[in-house]
Structure formats: structure tokens, C-alpha cells
Design an enzyme around this catalytic site. Sequence first.
Site, short mmCIF file in Angstrom:
data_model
loop_
_atom_site.label_atom_id
_atom_site.label_comp_id
_atom_site.label_asym_id
_atom_site.label_seq_id
_atom_site.Cartn_x
_atom_site.Cartn_y
_atom_site.Cartn_z
N SER A 1 0.85 -1.19 0.00
CA SER A 1 0.00 0.00 0.00
C SER A 1 0.89 1.25 0.00
O SER A 1 1.77 1.37 -0.84
CB SER A 1 -0.95 -0.04 1.20
OG SER A 1 -1.98 0.91 1.07
N ASP B 1 -8.37 -6.01 -5.61
CA ASP B 1 -7.99 -4.94 -4.68
C ASP B 1 -8.49 -3.60 -5.23
O ASP B 1 -8.19 -3.25 -6.37
CB ASP B 1 -6.47 -4.92 -4.53
CG ASP B 1 -5.97 -3.81 -3.64
OD1 ASP B 1 -6.79 -3.18 -2.92
OD2 ASP B 1 -4.75 -3.55 -3.66
N HIS C 1 -5.75 -6.63 -1.02
CA HIS C 1 -4.71 -5.64 -0.74
C HIS C 1 -3.47 -6.30 -0.15
O HIS C 1 -3.52 -6.87 0.93
CB HIS C 1 -5.28 -4.59 0.23
CG HIS C 1 -4.63 -3.25 0.13
ND1 HIS C 1 -4.31 -2.65 -1.06
CD2 HIS C 1 -4.21 -2.38 1.11
CE1 HIS C 1 -3.78 -1.47 -0.83
NE2 HIS C 1 -3.69 -1.29 0.47
#
Length: 472
Positions: free
Chosen positions: A151, A402, A428
Site C-alpha cells: 500500500s 484490490d 490488498h
Amino acid sequence: MERMSACLCLVFLFLTVVAEAKYPPGDTLLPQNLDHFSFQPESYRIFHQKYLISSHFWRKGGPIFVYTGNEGDIEWFASNTGFMLDIAPKFQALLVFIEHRFYGESKPHNLAKTMGYLNSQQALADYAILIRSLKQNLSSEASPVVVFGGSYGGMLAAWFRLKYPHITIGALASSAPILQFDKIVPSSSFYDVVSQDFKDASLNCFEVIKKSWRELEVFSTMKDGLQELSKKFRTCKDLHAVYLASRWLETAFTDTAMVNYPTPANFMAPLPAYPVEEMCKIIDRFPLEASNLDRAFAAASLYYNYSGSENCFDIENQTDPHGLNGWYWQACTEMVMPISCSNQSMFQPFEYDEKVDQEDCLKEYGVKPRPHWITTEFGGHRIEMVLKRFGSNIIFSNGMQDPWSREGVLKNISSSIIALVTKKAGAHHTDLRAATKEDPEWLKEQRRQEVAEIEKWISEYYSDLRQEEQAK
């Protein structure tokens, strides 16, 4: 239990290794300058940066695997990044997790007056200084460094490789939305993917959630509507606005899409395997006469109350157990990631309003966002053309389920800047999670490819190092 044990083992290794291991001596706090880029007296003010370290599998001179910390407590990310622990024995690697400045315990004393030093460039410099200091303390200057991140941490890992190629030989950037800036990708991408995830699980589920917002809005026009809504949503205290219930529902659906992992997990919340499908099963099991809002509420309750222990929901006072609040400052300064919601999604449509964003940031922090800064500092436009001319050794991994995947790099840029994309699966940074016996084959294959690529980087590095030493 096996998965939980793996996570607990990882944190235990990090938190106890300083007392047990030979390397490094001392504490896991490093003094860092508040400002690395000016030489004013105030820039030399010190804060202490936390890092977790394990030499359990390391041989001196071996590689160092570094996690570039995200917007939260570093233990949280360490306990959800078991992939590094899984592969450490193969590479005989030192493991280091660095906490991002202004998060967790890595905060200056006067937080309010120093927030201007919370940005990605300062964070990358922190990582560079800490890695150099660590290698010197270990007397292992020649150890190759590979950085990992998921991320925002994945964005930092990729940027670190580009900005500090003399410190790291490669980066694994998982679910890194580095193109969610400056109108490079459509601003509706995030909500479009969340909606598609639910539609793929059940068209009825998608339609029920899409229709529930209109039913929710009715409570704003009813006499005693908020009291009735509070009862329906089993709130601990009466709601003061309908939008709070709307936000509560939306968070449940978007976060669940993010963590739609193929095995049970406890990242954003304790959830079963494939929680999007489980939510839709809840909706689909309701009788036909049930309201759409009741069904949506029941599905959202899976996210907030999977254990079944909650008697009521404190919707107005959401907790922040991992210390994420600093992200709002970053979003109001450099991390300007425009998001909108199209009519095709299952959410209430809205457009990104730059003017409103600026007004909100001025009101909250007294600053205006700089929407073009990230692409100025790190690039992003025509990224394939740019990176293939000077970049190398970056893995961009994404699962197309995601919500952040459409904002990442989805095609190979060169032979050493590669995109590993799972077309119909993958939440994710799923690949960074600890391996389990229940992992699907696509996930095992993705990790095998990542390990092979990292192995190639390290092998090439040691080969070059031997040639250099022989030439002396």
C-alpha cells in the site's frame, strides 16, 4: 490457530531479538533529525524512530530485508507481513521493520508544531539513514538491501529504490497505488473495483447495497428519524446525523473489499476467508420482503462484529487503534489522491471537488494541498517510458480484486521492472501475508515468482561484488 501463531511468532521474534541476538547491540530507537533537507538550527531537533529487527536467520554479510513502514504502528504491519519471515531462512536474511515518522512511537515531542516535517521525502531519508547506520553498526557494509512494502509502504518501497539506488538493490512494491495522482488514472477506479467485487460475488448483493442508500436517506426526512435509525443500527448512542450511518456502511464494504483474503485474517478487522462472498451470502439469505437497508446493515455487521461479541455499535466515535490519524495531514499536503464515485458503482455517486478539499484542509490544518507535488518529486506520467530508461529491480504486485489495483503499475516496464498481476483474484497486498496450507495456487505461484526475482537480484549483486574484489 496456525495463522495466528505465525503472526504472534513474527512479532515475538522482533520484540525479543535485541535481548537474545548478537546483532545489533542497544535499543531499537534511532535518533533522527527532524529535517534532513535544511541546515537551520531547528532542523537538528531530534525525534526517536522505532524499528523492529530480527537476526534469527541472518549470517553476517547476508542480505538485509527492510520493510518501509506505512501510516501506522510498525507492529501492526510486522504482524501482517509474514512473507518476509517465511523467506528469511532461504536467504539467511536480517529482517528490519522501520516505523514511519509521526506514527506509532516515532513521534516528536511537540507534534502540533512539527507536522510540517511529516512527508514521504523525509520518511525516505529516515530509512536511508537508519539502514546505513545499521550496516555500519553490524560491520556489514557490503550486505545487499531489499526493501518491501504494501500500500503506502509499497509506494515508499518503489520510490526508495528510485531515490536511493546506492542503498537498496531492489524493491517489492505490493498494492502500491503510485499512479493515483494528478489525473493519471480515472478517479472513480477505487469505488468501481469495490462494486465489481460485490457484483462478481452476487448481482443481487450488488443491487441490494446500491438501493439501500435511498432507503437510508428517508430517515433524514422522518419525524424522529434519527432515533428510529439508531434503533435499526443498534447504536450505543443516538445518532446525530444520517451521514454517520452512511459512512459506517461504506467503510464496512470498502474495507472488506480491500481485505478479501482467501484465508481468515485480522488486518483491518477479524474476518473469515473471502469476506465479500460471506457478506453477500448474508444478504442473499434474507427473505424477499426484507428491506434493502436491513440487509445492508446485516452484511456490514460481519465487518464490525464477526465475533458476535458486540451488543451495540459506537458509530459516531470510531476508534483508531493503529494510529492512522497522521494520514489526514499527508492527504491535505502532498498525498492528494483524487477519488470520485460513478453512477455505475453501488455507492452514492459524487465528484471530486478540489476547491472543497482545499477549504477543508485550510479549516483543519491551515494548509492547502499541493496536488502536483508527488508527480513532480517521484514522477508517474508516462511511467513506462521514463522508468525503462533508468530504473531497475522493482516488482509491482497487484491483485485485481484490490480496490487500489487500478492505480498501480499493471504491465512490465522492462526485464527487471515487472508487474505481477492476478487477474481475477488478490486483495490488498495479499502476497505479503504469511503463507498457510489453505493458500490458493495463484497466490503460491505469485510468491514463487517474487522469490525467484529477489534471488536473481541478490545473486547478481554478489557476483558483481566478487568481480570487484578480484579486480583490486
